[in-house]
Design a protein around this motif. Structure first.
Motif, mmCIF file in Angstrom:
data_model
loop_
_atom_site.group_PDB
_atom_site.id
_atom_site.type_symbol
_atom_site.label_atom_id
_atom_site.label_comp_id
_atom_site.label_asym_id
_atom_site.label_seq_id
_atom_site.Cartn_x
_atom_site.Cartn_y
_atom_site.Cartn_z
ATOM 1 N N GLY A 23 55.707 49.608 34.813
ATOM 2 C CA GLY A 23 55.347 49.118 33.490
ATOM 3 C C GLY A 23 53.950 48.516 33.447
ATOM 4 O O GLY A 23 53.247 48.461 34.457
ATOM 5 N N THR A 24 53.567 48.054 32.288
ATOM 6 C CA THR A 24 52.248 47.470 32.082
ATOM 7 C C THR A 24 52.128 46.113 32.770
ATOM 8 O O THR A 24 52.977 45.236 32.574
ATOM 9 C CB THR A 24 51.981 47.272 30.579
ATOM 10 O OG1 THR A 24 52.150 48.524 29.913
ATOM 11 C CG2 THR A 24 50.577 46.761 30.340
ATOM 12 N N GLY A 25 51.093 45.953 33.579
ATOM 13 C CA GLY A 25 50.813 44.662 34.198
ATOM 14 C C GLY A 25 51.752 44.242 35.299
ATOM 15 O O GLY A 25 51.694 43.090 35.760
ATOM 16 N N VAL A 26 52.613 45.148 35.787
ATOM 17 C CA VAL A 26 53.599 44.741 36.805
ATOM 18 C C VAL A 26 52.964 44.435 38.155
ATOM 19 O O VAL A 26 53.621 43.849 39.020
ATOM 20 C CB VAL A 26 54.708 45.809 36.982
ATOM 21 C CG1 VAL A 26 55.498 45.983 35.705
ATOM 22 C CG2 VAL A 26 54.129 47.143 37.442
ATOM 23 N N ILE A 27 51.689 44.793 38.329
ATOM 24 C CA ILE A 27 51.024 44.450 39.584
ATOM 25 C C ILE A 27 51.000 42.946 39.781
ATOM 26 O O ILE A 27 50.989 42.438 40.903
ATOM 27 C CB ILE A 27 49.594 45.042 39.632
ATOM 28 C CG1 ILE A 27 49.053 44.976 41.064
ATOM 29 C CG2 ILE A 27 48.665 44.336 38.636
ATOM 30 C CD1 ILE A 27 47.792 45.772 41.266
ATOM 31 N N ARG A 52 40.475 49.348 46.441
ATOM 32 C CA ARG A 52 40.404 47.904 46.705
ATOM 33 C C ARG A 52 40.027 47.156 45.427
ATOM 34 O O ARG A 52 40.599 46.109 45.113
ATOM 35 C CB ARG A 52 39.371 47.630 47.795
ATOM 36 C CG ARG A 52 39.077 46.147 47.985
ATOM 37 C CD ARG A 52 38.047 45.915 49.057
ATOM 38 N NE ARG A 52 37.872 44.493 49.299
ATOM 39 C CZ ARG A 52 37.137 43.996 50.294
ATOM 40 N NH1 ARG A 52 36.517 44.826 51.122
ATOM 41 N NH2 ARG A 52 37.029 42.694 50.458
ATOM 42 N N TYR A 53 39.066 47.722 44.703
ATOM 43 C CA TYR A 53 38.587 47.059 43.491
ATOM 44 C C TYR A 53 39.474 47.357 42.279
ATOM 45 O O TYR A 53 39.470 46.610 41.308
ATOM 46 C CB TYR A 53 37.143 47.475 43.218
ATOM 47 C CG TYR A 53 36.212 47.062 44.341
ATOM 48 C CD1 TYR A 53 35.840 45.735 44.502
ATOM 49 C CD2 TYR A 53 35.749 47.994 45.263
ATOM 50 C CE1 TYR A 53 35.013 45.350 45.550
ATOM 51 C CE2 TYR A 53 34.924 47.618 46.313
ATOM 52 C CZ TYR A 53 34.558 46.289 46.454
ATOM 53 O OH TYR A 53 33.750 45.905 47.497
ATOM 54 N N ILE A 54 40.223 48.447 42.353
ATOM 55 C CA ILE A 54 41.124 48.800 41.251
ATOM 56 C C ILE A 54 42.389 47.945 41.288
ATOM 57 O O ILE A 54 42.867 47.484 40.245
ATOM 58 C CB ILE A 54 41.486 50.292 41.312
ATOM 59 C CG1 ILE A 54 40.234 51.139 41.067
ATOM 60 C CG2 ILE A 54 42.576 50.644 40.298
ATOM 61 C CD1 ILE A 54 40.441 52.615 41.339
ATOM 62 N N ALA A 55 42.922 47.727 42.485
ATOM 63 C CA ALA A 55 44.192 46.999 42.589
ATOM 64 C C ALA A 55 44.329 46.163 43.856
ATOM 65 O O ALA A 55 45.063 45.167 43.856
ATOM 66 C CB ALA A 55 45.357 47.985 42.498
ATOM 67 N N GLY A 56 43.653 46.553 44.918
ATOM 68 C CA GLY A 56 43.814 45.858 46.198
ATOM 69 C C GLY A 56 43.486 44.376 46.130
ATOM 70 O O GLY A 56 44.254 43.530 46.620
ATOM 71 N N ASN A 57 42.371 44.056 45.515
ATOM 72 C CA ASN A 57 41.977 42.650 45.414
ATOM 73 C C ASN A 57 42.948 41.849 44.555
ATOM 74 O O ASN A 57 43.226 40.674 44.834
ATOM 75 C CB ASN A 57 40.567 42.540 44.834
ATOM 76 C CG ASN A 57 39.487 42.962 45.825
ATOM 77 O OD1 ASN A 57 39.726 42.967 47.032
ATOM 78 N ND2 ASN A 57 38.326 43.329 45.322
ATOM 79 N N THR A 58 43.472 42.496 43.516
ATOM 80 C CA THR A 58 44.445 41.820 42.643
ATOM 81 C C THR A 58 45.702 41.457 43.419
ATOM 82 O O THR A 58 46.219 40.334 43.318
ATOM 83 C CB THR A 58 44.820 42.717 41.448
ATOM 84 O OG1 THR A 58 43.645 43.024 40.705
ATOM 85 C CG2 THR A 58 45.828 42.029 40.539
ATOM 86 N N VAL A 59 46.211 42.416 44.218
ATOM 87 C CA VAL A 59 47.395 42.163 45.037
ATOM 88 C C VAL A 59 47.110 41.053 46.047
ATOM 89 O O VAL A 59 47.912 40.132 46.232
ATOM 90 C CB VAL A 59 47.850 43.451 45.753
ATOM 91 C CG1 VAL A 59 48.966 43.150 46.750
ATOM 92 C CG2 VAL A 59 48.310 44.491 44.746
ATOM 93 N N HIS A 60 45.925 41.126 46.679
ATOM 94 C CA HIS A 60 45.532 40.114 47.667
ATOM 95 C C HIS A 60 45.515 38.725 47.048
ATOM 96 O O HIS A 60 46.118 37.776 47.566
ATOM 97 C CB HIS A 60 44.152 40.468 48.222
ATOM 98 C CG HIS A 60 43.615 39.460 49.195
ATOM 99 N ND1 HIS A 60 43.005 38.286 48.773
ATOM 100 C CD2 HIS A 60 43.585 39.434 50.555
ATOM 101 C CE1 HIS A 60 42.629 37.585 49.821
ATOM 102 N NE2 HIS A 60 42.970 38.259 50.921
ATOM 103 N N ASP A 61 44.835 38.591 45.927
ATOM 104 C CA ASP A 61 44.669 37.277 45.302
ATOM 105 C C ASP A 61 45.987 36.732 44.773
ATOM 106 O O ASP A 61 46.256 35.524 44.851
ATOM 107 C CB ASP A 61 43.652 37.359 44.161
ATOM 108 C CG ASP A 61 42.248 37.698 44.653
ATOM 109 O OD1 ASP A 61 42.015 37.618 45.874
ATOM 110 O OD2 ASP A 61 41.389 38.052 43.813
ATOM 111 N N GLU A 62 46.822 37.625 44.242
ATOM 112 C CA GLU A 62 48.125 37.207 43.713
ATOM 113 C C GLU A 62 49.010 36.661 44.828
ATOM 114 O O GLU A 62 49.644 35.605 44.675
ATOM 115 C CB GLU A 62 48.797 38.396 43.022
ATOM 116 C CG GLU A 62 50.231 38.173 42.578
ATOM 117 C CD GLU A 62 50.364 37.179 41.442
ATOM 118 O OE1 GLU A 62 51.465 36.609 41.299
ATOM 119 O OE2 GLU A 62 49.376 36.966 40.706
ATOM 120 N N VAL A 101 48.211 50.195 49.009
ATOM 121 C CA VAL A 101 47.682 50.112 47.648
ATOM 122 C C VAL A 101 46.663 51.228 47.467
ATOM 123 O O VAL A 101 45.567 51.180 48.019
ATOM 124 C CB VAL A 101 47.027 48.742 47.373
ATOM 125 C CG1 VAL A 101 46.528 48.669 45.928
ATOM 126 C CG2 VAL A 101 48.008 47.610 47.655
ATOM 127 N N GLY A 102 47.021 52.266 46.712
ATOM 128 C CA GLY A 102 46.096 53.387 46.549
ATOM 129 C C GLY A 102 46.762 54.584 45.908
ATOM 130 O O GLY A 102 47.856 54.483 45.350
#
Length: 358
Positions: A23-27, A52-62, A101-102
């Motif tokens: 779904g939307t924003g589930v990352i 990494r910049y699309i989603a990797g950093n978001t997962v890391h920071d979260e 993540v990719g």
């Protein structure tokens, strides 16, 4: 995991993801997923230079913001050397679980490394280009050849459809090609069951076939930049992965069309996307099965998946050559290609009749 009995009475383990979040924003729910699975505090993210910049950093920071120790590893190719590098880094950091993540390589590398380490793996796709995001197989380059290796299925899949919808549409279309090719994979499996008495699961075959049919029936509604399209394709890929888990093999989603794809990868100077090649392979293999290959072709066209060698960007001669050697890719897997493969005349005839080459 669930223990099941096949029709011969033999015990069979079926590995299925425990959590599938789409779904939307589930990352942004990644921490909740890890908590639900009761995972440890040390995570290793395997991602690519772009993802990494699309989603990797978001997962890391979260994860880090919620008290977890997180390391990140950038990978650029799905090779056994990269798998070993991830294993070494995971052991160095004492990682309790891996997150891929990719769109492809990162997920396959992390999946196989986690399997070898016997630790959980979470799949966080940034594109829906193939069913590897949820399956228990990893496509890895070994000895210059792409090999499908049995792995543990992801413990969870977190598919943010907003991110996936923003990926290049070609990747989503390729995912559709991979799913639609289930039609011929199941026909090959049925043939092997009849001629070689190979173990067969009607449940897995029916799910695989139904998934391909739903996607083909929805071809008109699959378009670029639509989150509804991303959601539909992701659900189809999940269903296909579940079918493989039920079967205990990739049979429901991989037959002669996949052998053609792997053969093409081994000889073409610049191969196309896996799902694109499987789509074209399915057109030709459906012709060999005597089925409705025009239905496959027309559905792929509606979704804007290549249906000719020219659209693939591959010379006609490589299509013929790949057809001639496809039966050697997985000789233990019986398909419509048989054990001897096609003659040169037959290969040229199927490719020309279906319009794959001119």
């Amino acid at each position: 995991m669930n223990l099941n009995q096949d029709k011969h009475g033999e015990a069979k383990w079926m590995q299925l993801p425990r959590d599938v979040v789409v779904g939307t924003g589930v990352i942004n729910d990644i921490t909740n997923v890890c908590n639900d699975l009761k995972l440890g505090s040390n995570a290793l993210i395997v991602t690519g230079k772009k993802t990494r910049y699309i989603a990797g950093n978001t997962v890391h920071d979260e994860l880090e913001a919620n008290g977890r120790n997180v390391e990140m590893l950038i990978t650029s190719s799905a090779t056994m050397d990269e798998v070993k590098r991830v294993e070494d880094e995971a052991m160095k950091y004492g990682s309790n679980y891996l997150l891929g993540v990719g769109s492809g390589n990162s997920i396959d590398v992390a999946k196989l490394a986690a399997t070898k380490l016997d630790i959980p793996f979470l799949s966080v796709p940034t594109a829906a280009s193939h069913d590897g995001i949820v399956s228990s197989r990893a496509s890895i380059i070994h000895d210059s050849k792409t090999t499908s290796i049995q792995s543990n299925a992801p413990m969870a899949v977190v598919a943010d459809t907003e991110i996936i919808a923003n990926a290049p549409y070609r990747l989503l279309a390729a995912g559709c090609g991979d799913i639609i090719s289930n039609y011929t994979a199941v026909l090959d499996w049925e043939l092997a069951h009849r001629l070689r008495n190979e173990s067969f699961s009607e449940y897995a075959a029916s799910l695989s076939r139904m998934t391909a049919k739903i996607l083909l029936d929805s071809a008109d509604s699959i378009k670029p930049d639509l989150e509804s399209s991303a959601r539909l394709v992701v659900k189809a890929l999940v269903s296909s992965g579940v079918a493989m888990s039920i079967a205990g093999s990739s049979r429901p989603a991989s037959g002669s069309e996949h052998m053609f794809s792997h053969a093409l990868d081994s000889i073409a100077s610049k191969p196309a996307l896996h799902g694109e090649e499987c789509g074209i392979g399915s057109i030709m293999m459906m012709y060999l099965h005597g089925g409705d290959w025009e239905m496959i072709r027309d559905g792929l066209k509606k979704i804007r998946v290549p249906t000719t060698a020219k659209e693939l960007g591959i010379e006609d001669k490589y299509i013929i050559e790949a057809l001639l050697i496809s039966h050697t890719i997985r000789p233990e897997r019986y398909t419509i290609l048989g054990t001897s493969g096609l003659t040169s005349d037959a290969a040229e005839a199927v490719a020309k009749t279906t319009g794959v080459i001119s």
